[in-house]
Design a protein around this motif. Structure first.
Motif, PDB file in Angstrom:
ATOM      1  N   ALA A  49       0.837  -1.197   0.000  1.00 60.04           N
ATOM      2  CA  ALA A  49       0.000   0.000   0.000  1.00 60.04           C
ATOM      3  C   ALA A  49       0.871   1.245   0.000  1.00 60.04           C
ATOM      4  O   ALA A  49       2.035   1.213   0.437  1.00 60.04           O
ATOM      5  N   LYS A  50       0.297   2.324  -0.502  1.00 62.12           N
ATOM      6  CA  LYS A  50       0.922   3.635  -0.409  1.00 62.12           C
ATOM      7  C   LYS A  50      -0.116   4.642   0.064  1.00 62.12           C
ATOM      8  O   LYS A  50      -1.241   4.678  -0.456  1.00 62.12           O
ATOM      9  N   TYR A  51       0.277   5.445   1.056  1.00 58.23           N
ATOM     10  CA  TYR A  51      -0.573   6.538   1.530  1.00 58.23           C
ATOM     11  C   TYR A  51       0.200   7.839   1.399  1.00 58.23           C
ATOM     12  O   TYR A  51       1.384   7.915   1.763  1.00 58.23           O
ATOM     13  N   LEU A  95      -3.577   0.433  -3.280  1.00 57.45           N
ATOM     14  CA  LEU A  95      -3.247  -0.925  -2.859  1.00 57.45           C
ATOM     15  C   LEU A  95      -2.803  -1.752  -4.060  1.00 57.45           C
ATOM     16  O   LEU A  95      -3.376  -1.626  -5.146  1.00 57.45           O
ATOM     17  N   ASN A  96      -1.803  -2.611  -3.863  1.00 62.27           N
ATOM     18  CA  ASN A  96      -1.343  -3.548  -4.884  1.00 62.27           C
ATOM     19  C   ASN A  96      -1.312  -4.953  -4.287  1.00 62.27           C
ATOM     20  O   ASN A  96      -1.092  -5.125  -3.075  1.00 62.27           O
ATOM     21  N   ALA A  97      -1.500  -5.964  -5.128  1.00 65.55           N
ATOM     22  CA  ALA A  97      -1.484  -7.351  -4.660  1.00 65.55           C
ATOM     23  C   ALA A  97      -0.728  -8.221  -5.649  1.00 65.55           C
ATOM     24  O   ALA A  97      -0.734  -7.962  -6.859  1.00 65.55           O
ATOM     25  N   LEU A  98      -0.074  -9.269  -5.117  1.00 64.31           N
ATOM     26  CA  LEU A  98       0.718 -10.172  -5.950  1.00 64.31           C
ATOM     27  C   LEU A  98       0.629 -11.590  -5.395  1.00 64.31           C
ATOM     28  O   LEU A  98       0.709 -11.805  -4.180  1.00 64.31           O
ATOM     29  N   LEU A  99       0.457 -12.547  -6.281  1.00 60.39           N
ATOM     30  CA  LEU A  99       0.596 -13.968  -5.969  1.00 60.39           C
ATOM     31  C   LEU A  99       1.616 -14.558  -6.935  1.00 60.39           C
ATOM     32  O   LEU A  99       1.518 -14.329  -8.151  1.00 60.39           O
ATOM     33  N   LYS A 100       2.582 -15.305  -6.422  1.00 59.84           N
ATOM     34  CA  LYS A 100       3.529 -15.965  -7.320  1.00 59.84           C
ATOM     35  C   LYS A 100       3.824 -17.371  -6.802  1.00 59.84           C
ATOM     36  O   LYS A 100       3.831 -17.634  -5.594  1.00 59.84           O
ATOM     37  N   LEU A 138      -5.643  -1.535  -6.685  1.00 60.94           N
ATOM     38  CA  LEU A 138      -6.778  -2.445  -6.531  1.00 60.94           C
ATOM     39  C   LEU A 138      -8.118  -1.728  -6.433  1.00 60.94           C
ATOM     40  O   LEU A 138      -9.133  -2.198  -6.962  1.00 60.94           O
ATOM     41  N   THR A 139      -8.144  -0.598  -5.731  1.00 57.11           N
ATOM     42  CA  THR A 139      -9.419   0.105  -5.525  1.00 57.11           C
ATOM     43  C   THR A 139      -9.758   1.041  -6.669  1.00 57.11           C
ATOM     44  O   THR A 139     -10.769   1.757  -6.599  1.00 57.11           O
ATOM     45  N   PRO A 153      -1.885   5.734 -13.487  1.00 56.22           N
ATOM     46  CA  PRO A 153      -2.627   4.591 -14.032  1.00 56.22           C
ATOM     47  C   PRO A 153      -3.793   4.153 -13.151  1.00 56.22           C
ATOM     48  O   PRO A 153      -3.716   4.222 -11.917  1.00 56.22           O
ATOM     49  N   PRO A 154      -4.871   3.684 -13.777  1.00 59.12           N
ATOM     50  CA  PRO A 154      -6.009   3.139 -13.028  1.00 59.12           C
ATOM     51  C   PRO A 154      -5.681   1.717 -12.562  1.00 59.12           C
ATOM     52  O   PRO A 154      -4.510   1.311 -12.550  1.00 59.12           O
ATOM     53  N   ARG A 155      -6.719   0.961 -12.189  1.00 56.39           N
ATOM     54  CA  ARG A 155      -6.490  -0.431 -11.801  1.00 56.39           C
ATOM     55  C   ARG A 155      -6.010  -1.238 -13.004  1.00 56.39           C
ATOM     56  O   ARG A 155      -6.609  -1.209 -14.075  1.00 56.39           O
ATOM     57  N   THR A 156      -4.916  -1.953 -12.813  1.00 56.13           N
ATOM     58  CA  THR A 156      -4.405  -2.859 -13.842  1.00 56.13           C
ATOM     59  C   THR A 156      -4.178  -4.225 -13.205  1.00 56.13           C
ATOM     60  O   THR A 156      -3.829  -4.326 -12.026  1.00 56.13           O
ATOM     61  N   PHE A 157      -4.372  -5.259 -13.992  1.00 64.82           N
ATOM     62  CA  PHE A 157      -4.174  -6.617 -13.473  1.00 64.82           C
ATOM     63  C   PHE A 157      -3.778  -7.535 -14.618  1.00 64.82           C
ATOM     64  O   PHE A 157      -4.006  -7.227 -15.795  1.00 64.82           O
TER      65      PHE A 157
END
Length: 688
Positions: free
Chosen positions: A606-608, A630-635, A652-653, A676-680
């Motif tokens: 996260a960044k605030y 917020l960012n999320a990662l699964l590897k 994410l939001t 950038p907006p939400r990217t996935f």
């Protein structure tokens, strides 16, 4: 890391810095300098219609014109270029990135008053290997990257790297049917390392870059409007936008470490050539036509540096060198009317209102030295100095046709205005520091450093060039770097105070026929605290937290004029510096799980940021409010496998965050750009 121009341990180096390795950057989705602000709390990057500028600790140069210089330069393997349109270019096959904070002028020079971003690419190695990766995502994202390392013999190694990145635009620009804020980058790099005899190391590198995209787009609103920004994804446009870059860079580095007294002599040099073509929508209520700002630049840049250094393990260490930088830039730009609005009886379609034809030459020379003295085995004194000499010259002219520029009813024939300008200045900068190794895991330092950013000249094309002076900064810093509990906990902190003189700000002036230029406006102070915490809790998770506290303020009684007609004076005394949020926090947590004979790693970051402004005027319509992303990662990687699989989501939001907001007095509009907006997407990597 190489913050002191020699390889040292970051935890025992008396410089405030963050170091990010290539794997961490890939996991965070950082593929260019602009994306660094998502993981580094001291970095802020502002878009500027095809260009961009970096702020570190609130220090930035907002002048992205052909005569401007950055306050936070970007070095690519030690090679520096001035033009800010290259900030968005892809980073790939990266070994690490070093973000150095505070003045770095003693060893690096080139206007590094705010800090320095050093991009270190992976070099040829002695074993065969490499990788390929691909990711696909929303906005038709397709990214391909790879590298292969080939040992030709025991004395010669090759490494080839390449990347292609593409996504359609995040913004739907109606009226001209464009998808703006897109990406279309390709690049390839070939490196040859060789060691023909004992003590000698050589490296040759060639890189080719190409960008073909729409590029940045801006939403326009009424000048000074406080209305809600509204839809950040779809908004009207009136003229086509494009960005094309074609460049190549050749670089070399040679070193020999068998000189008398174990001295090492290093020579690094290179040549960079770029062709930049950019068109932005310049339509606005100030003139009844659909128009573009057409920008063409062809900068050719050369770097040369010779450096001699002693071994690192002596009681006295030293290095000294000479740096030479030149840039020649050909400017062919102007405001071009595509078509007049209906009902206008006088036709200035397909006509330049103003046309700039300039050649700009910049030359910098620097002599530098730094000496370290181990007073005791644990206490070290470091003293460094640099003498820089900068020269900037512009020749050429602008051609004005007021009927095509200001009003179609002005019956004045075209006329030219000389744009010649010349500035020449020199300045010593220096630093003194003391560091103490309390234990092998606890390190303290204090440092006083000075820096300066060279002056220049400006002209809006309707008046003669007018010079402005260099700006200077004095910085005092106290820091501590620590590792605890068998290095499972790292905690670093730095407290700093910076005194800024002759701040270079954009303002209107009668000397420029009420046009806007860069002028020295006065004093500013910056106080701050940076902290870095990384903790690994066994069987729980890994936590990382970076925080930056800033208190920035202009001196009292500073009067700056805006670009209105007529210009309006504003007292900016006590205002906050642009691009300087008072508090930024970046944090992440990740944990590995044993799954199906492999490891599944989950990470959430996260960044605030608190609010900040994009101009010295601190106008409410040039402000980004506080925000959280917020960012999320699964590897996943199976044990013993060469394959790695990732799924990622950034922002994410889907928060709308500004990348710039400014008053455009020429077009009589507010221009707004977005991050950038939400990217996935999903990413696959194969190592061999």
């Amino acid at each position: 890391m190489t913050a002191n121009r020699v390889r040292t341990n970051a935890q025992t180096t008396a410089v405030a810095l963050n170091v990010y390795n290539g794997a961490a950057l890939a996991d965070a989705g950082v593929s260019n300098v602009q994306a660094l602000q998502a993981i580094d709390s001291s970095v802020n990057v502002t878009s500027n219609n095809g260009a961009a500028y970096v702020a570190v600790r609130g220090i930035a140069s907002t002048d992205t014109t052909e005569t401007g210089d950055p306050a936070v330069p970007i070095g690519r393997d030690g090679f520096f270029t001035n033009r800010s349109f290259g900030i968005a270019s892809s980073m790939y096959d990266v070994e690490r990135i070093e973000v150095l904070k505070g003045p770095q002028g003693t060893l690096f020079g080139r206007n590094s008053t705010g800090g320095l971003i050093n991009i270190i690419t992976a070099k040829p190695r002695e074993e065969f290997g490499g990788y390929v990766s691909a990711d696909v995502g929303n906005y038709n994202t397709v990214n391909l990257e790879g590298a292969v390392n080939v040992p030709v013999s025991d004395k010669v190694q090759l490494r080839f790297s390449g990347v292609e990145r593409h996504h359609t635009g995040y913004r739907n620009v109606t009226g001209v049917n464009l998808r703006g804020d897109d990406e279309g980058n390709k690049s390839g790099r070939l490196q040859v390392a060789f060691q023909p005899f004992a003590g000698f190391q050589g490296l040759l590198s060639y890189q080719k870059d190409k960008t073909d995209a729409v590029g940045d787009v801006a939403k326009t609103m009424a000048l000074g409007s406080m209305a809600p920004i509204g839809d950040a994804r779809t908004f009207p446009g009136y003229a086509p936008v494009l960005t094309k870059i074609d460049g190549h860079r050749t670089r070399w580095e040679f070193s020999y470490d068998r000189l008398p007294w174990d001295l090492t002599l290093t020579y690094a040099g290179g040549y960079d050539s770029q062709e930049y073509h950019h068109r932005t929508d310049a339509t606005g209520p100030a003139y009844p036509a659909t128009r573009q700002f057409i920008q063409s630049e062809q900068p050719d840049t050369r770097n040369h540096e010779v450096r001699i250094s002693t071994p690192l393990k002596g009681r006295v260490t030293a290095q000294a060198g000479y740096f030479y930088f030149t840039e020649r830039n050909l400017i062919d730009s102007g405001v071009f009317n595509l078509a007049m609005n209906p009902g206008i009886p006088i036709d200035f379609s397909n006509t330049y209102g103003i046309k700039f034809d300039y050649v700009i030459r910049t030359k910098t020379q620097g002599l530098f030295s730094q000496v370290g003295w181990n007073i005791t085995p644990d206490l070290k004194l470091t003293v460094g100095a640099r003498y820089s000499r900068d020269e900037k010259e512009r020749v050429g002219q602008s051609r004005l046709l007021l009927g095509a520029l200001a009003s179609p009813f002005i019956p004045v024939p075209a006329f030219t205005v000389p744009g010649d300008g010349h500035v020449k200045e020199s300045k010593p900068t220096w630093q003194v520091g003391l560091d103490y190794t309390l234990t092998p895991q606890n390190f303290l330092y204090t440092k006083y450093a000075t820096g300066y950013k060279s002056g220049g000249f400006n002209s809006n094309g309707s008046a003669a060039s007018l010079p402005y002076a260099a700006e200077t900064v004095k910085s005092f810093e106290v820091g501590s770097k620590n590792q605890f509990w068998n290095r499972q906990l790292k905690f670093n902190a730095s407290l700093f105070y910076m005194d800024y003189q002759n701040y270079q700000a954009s303002q209107a002036s009668d000397a420029l026929s009420s046009g806007t230029g860069v002028f020295n406006v006065g004093k500013a102070t910056i106080k701050g605290l940076e902290t870095e915490l990384v903790a690994t809790v066994p069987d729980v998770a890994r936590f990382d937290v970076n925080a930056t506290l800033l208190n920035t303020k202009f001196g009292e009684g500073i009067i700056v004029s805006d670009g209105a007609s007529p210009a309006q004076p504003h007292d900016i005394g006590g205002h906050r510096l642009p691009n300087a949020p008072s508090f930024v926090l970046t944090a992440g947590v990740q944990r590995g799980f044993d799954v199906a004979g492999g490891e599944l790693t989950a990470r959430l970051s996260a960044k605030y940021s608190t609010e900040y402004f994009y101009s010295v005027f601190n106008n409410p319509d040039e402000r980004q409010g506080s925000y959280t992303t917020l960012n999320a990662l699964l590897k996943y990687r199976h044990e013993g496998s060469n394959w790695e699989y990732q799924a990622y989501a950034n922002n994410l939001t889907d928060r709308d965050v500004l990348a710039n907001a400014q008053h455009n007095y020429t077009g009589q509009v507010n221009t707004i750009q977005f991050q950038p907006p939400r990217t996935f997407g999903v990413r696959v990597r194969y190592d061999f």
